[in-house]
Write a protein that holds these residues in place. Structure first.
Motif, short mmCIF file in Angstrom:
data_model
loop_
_atom_site.label_atom_id
_atom_site.label_comp_id
_atom_site.label_asym_id
_atom_site.label_seq_id
_atom_site.Cartn_x
_atom_site.Cartn_y
_atom_site.Cartn_z
N GLY A 52 0.55 -1.18 -0.08
CA GLY A 52 -0.09 0.00 0.14
C GLY A 52 0.92 1.10 0.00
O GLY A 52 2.13 1.12 0.02
N VAL A 91 1.38 5.18 1.48
CA VAL A 91 0.93 6.21 2.56
C VAL A 91 0.45 7.55 1.64
O VAL A 91 1.24 8.19 1.03
N LEU A 112 -4.15 5.12 4.00
CA LEU A 112 -3.28 4.48 2.91
C LEU A 112 -4.14 4.24 1.68
O LEU A 112 -5.36 3.85 1.67
N ALA A 127 -4.90 1.51 -1.07
CA ALA A 127 -4.77 0.09 -1.16
C ALA A 127 -5.75 -0.46 -2.45
O ALA A 127 -6.73 0.29 -2.55
N VAL A 146 -0.32 -3.59 8.92
CA VAL A 146 0.24 -2.56 8.36
C VAL A 146 1.75 -2.69 8.64
O VAL A 146 2.05 -2.57 9.98
N ASN A 147 2.74 -3.05 7.84
CA ASN A 147 4.28 -3.36 8.20
C ASN A 147 4.52 -4.42 9.51
O ASN A 147 5.14 -4.05 10.33
N LEU A 187 5.83 2.95 12.10
CA LEU A 187 4.85 3.51 11.59
C LEU A 187 4.59 4.90 11.70
O LEU A 187 4.24 5.65 10.80
N VAL A 235 4.01 0.43 2.19
CA VAL A 235 3.94 -0.57 3.46
C VAL A 235 3.46 -1.86 2.97
O VAL A 235 2.51 -1.96 2.06
N ASN A 236 3.60 -2.65 3.75
CA ASN A 236 3.28 -4.34 3.59
C ASN A 236 1.87 -4.30 4.21
O ASN A 236 1.60 -3.89 5.37
N LEU A 237 0.91 -4.74 3.39
CA LEU A 237 -0.41 -5.08 3.78
C LEU A 237 -0.85 -6.47 3.83
O LEU A 237 -0.42 -7.17 2.84
#
Length: 215
Positions: free
Chosen positions: A10, A12, A26, A28, A43-44, A72, A81-83
């Motif tokens: 995703g 920011v 975010l 996404a 999220v992360n 964060l 960011v990893n989702l």
């Protein structure tokens, strides 16, 4: 609970710090499918509650403890960011069980190419070193990884080309901080050992666990 298998990166859009709290917006797509207000999303690697859904994104809120323990609060607009959506009963467990309760942050010390993959070395804080072992599992920014080497003050993991492409770890540089969550099984074992030792029982020891492949 999560699996550590990142579903998408995703972006920011906005991070608004409100005193000790913060609101994170975010962008996404994939994780929006089936997601409702009140659902959990990682999220992360941090388990957060969706408080608002957008046509092409979502909003989560963070409290002071989240900002203190994770990376964060230092996110910038445009950063990836990893989702991952929360695990549902019946889903395949492709990685390992990840709670989304981050233990802290670690810093990337080195990156090196190993064929088509990369090996990254990260610092290991003393309070986390008992829980990180070679061939064990660890989640970095919510990505399930296997520990390659583990030393007194650092450890390494490998990133295959897919992980480099599909997670933010492929874009991190030396000096960057990532969230770490150690394997929850290691924490349960420590608690069990502590309880047994306090009761004076010798039935379960570190030697016993090592002999039978638990540590």
């Amino acid at each position: 609970m999560f699996t550590g298998i990142v579903e998408e990166i995703g972006r920011v859009r906005d991070l608004e710090v409100r005193g000790e709290d913060a609101r994170l917006v975010l962008g996404a797509r994939k994780v929006l499918d089936g997601t409702k207000i009140g659902d959990s999303v990682a999220v992360n690697g941090v388990c957060l509650t969706v408080v608002e859904l957008l046509a092409d994104g979502l909003v989560v809120e963070m409290m002071a403890e989240t900002l203190r323990v994770t990376n964060l609060g230092r996110l910038r607009p445009g950063e990836g960011v990893n989702l991952e959506r929360a695990l549902r009963l019946g889903d395949r467990l492709g990685g390992h069980l990840v709670s989304g309760h981050v233990d802290g942050v670690v810093r990337i010390l080195e990156r090196r190419k190993v064929g088509a993959a990369e090996e990254i070395v990260l610092n290991l804080p003393p309070h986390l070193s008992p829980y990180v072992v070679a061939k064990g599992s660890v989640a970095l920014d919510g990505t399930s990884l296997t520990v390659i080497t583990c030393r007194r003050d650092n450890f390494s993991v490998g990133l295959i080309p897919h992980t480099l492409r599909e997670t933010v770890l492929g874009y991190k540089r030396v000096g960057d901080e990532v969230n770490i969550e150690v394997d929850w099984l290691a924490r349960y074992l420590e608690g069990l050992l502590r309880a047994r030792n306090s009761e004076g029982s010798a039935g379960l020891t570190m030697e016993f666990l090592a002999r039978h492949g638990f540590v």
